[in-house]
Design a protein around this motif. Structure first.
Motif: not given
Length: 314
Positions: A201-227
């Protein structure tokens, strides 16, 4: 050489028969019998078993294919690797065409800088054809497989670009669960050769480039076992269809796997349960081809039985 891989032959001087599983040279072939041992023999010392029903699923020529007036499927090319129903150690490779195209297909093997044409032919829409055979126990000796596929149809359909692939198979490619392949009427390991088209999706891709840094979420570290049991993921699971449940489980799986890769975890375990094997099979197909995965295996059987898969990351 009048014989080809997968031919069923009988020894002239002995009461033995089996499949041709190796072409050694112009005079010698390797034949694997019901004892699962491959025997080198002169090609002149065996003969074709007339009337033996081939395991190949025959394809159709161009003028035999009727135009499909329904939906036209442009993708769905697989390699199905199935055990021989008589000699368990021999596996047959089928090119499975689930598209509506006719496929002009060629397979050339490569080993020690020597090339050999193994198969060339037309594979009709919604059909499968046997293109190679080999002993499964010799997987480390298998050659490199070079596939070339050209798409053809008489209908007013935009054709796909030719498919050119080089595949080297390892034991981990066949450690997953087999699935029933209707076009060959038996269970097989299924490997997709044409990946689904990635739609951006070109528009969503474009939006992601210009998203403010504070809106970008940090990827949470997963647990070792995922149910991945659906009751652990959604409270309203009793109102979901089977397809919706599988999609939710695969989404959770991909999210956790991506997070594990980002955080450079050495391994991660996915609890998928036993059930009908659908979720496990889908997981194994994804991790079997993932560039960041070293290998995968059944997790601790004393804890999970056969209901979990451990993934080792690179």
């Amino acid at each position: 050489m009048k014989y080809k891989l997968g031919d069923f032959v009988r020894f002239v001087d002995e009461k033995m028969e089996g499949y041709v599983t190796t072409i050694i040279d112009d005079d010698m072939i390797g034949v694997t019998g019901e004892d699962d041992f491959e025997i080198p023999v002169l090609a002149s010392k065996v003969t074709t078993v007339h009337g033996h029903k081939s395991t190949a699923v025959e394809s159709q020529a161009f003028d035999e294919v009727k135009a499909n007036t329904g939906d036209f499927d442009t993708r769905g090319i697989y390699l199905a690797v199935a055990s021989d129903q008589r000699i368990a150690s021999v596996v047959h490779f089928y090119l499975v065409n689930e598209t509506s195209f006719q496929l002009l297909t060629a397979l050339t093997t490569e080993k020690l800088y020597k090339f050999k044409g193994e198969y060339a032919g037309i594979i009709a829409p919604k059909s499968a054809t046997k293109i190679f055979s080999a002993p499964l126990q010799d997987i480390q000796l298998w050659p490199v497989f070079n596939f070339q596929v050209v798409f053809y149809t008489t209908q007013n359909i935009a054709i796909n670009q030719p498919l050119i692939l080089k595949e080297t198979f390892k034991a981990k490619d066949f450690s997953g669960t087999k699935t029933v392949v209707p076009l060959i009427k038996q269970q097989a390991w299924l490997i997709r050769l044409d990946e689904p088209e990635l739609v951006l999706d070109a528009e969503k891709l474009k939006e992601s480039f210009f998203k403010p840094a504070e809106e970008k979420r940090e990827i949470e570290k997963p647990v070792h076992e995922i149910d991945l049991h659906i009751e652990k993921l959604r409270d309203d699971h009793q109102f979901l269809s089977s397809a919706e449940i599988l999609n939710i489980q695969l989404t959770a799986f991909r999210k956790a796997l991506d997070a594990a890769i980002v955080h450079k975890l050495p391994s991660i375990t996915f609890i998928h349960g036993v059930g009908n094997g659908t979720l496990k099979n889908e997981l194994h197909k994804i991790v079997g081809k993932h560039p960041h995965i070293q290998t995968f295996m059944d997790a601790r059987k004393e804890k999970f039985g056969y209901g979990a898969t451990k993934v080792l990351l690179k």
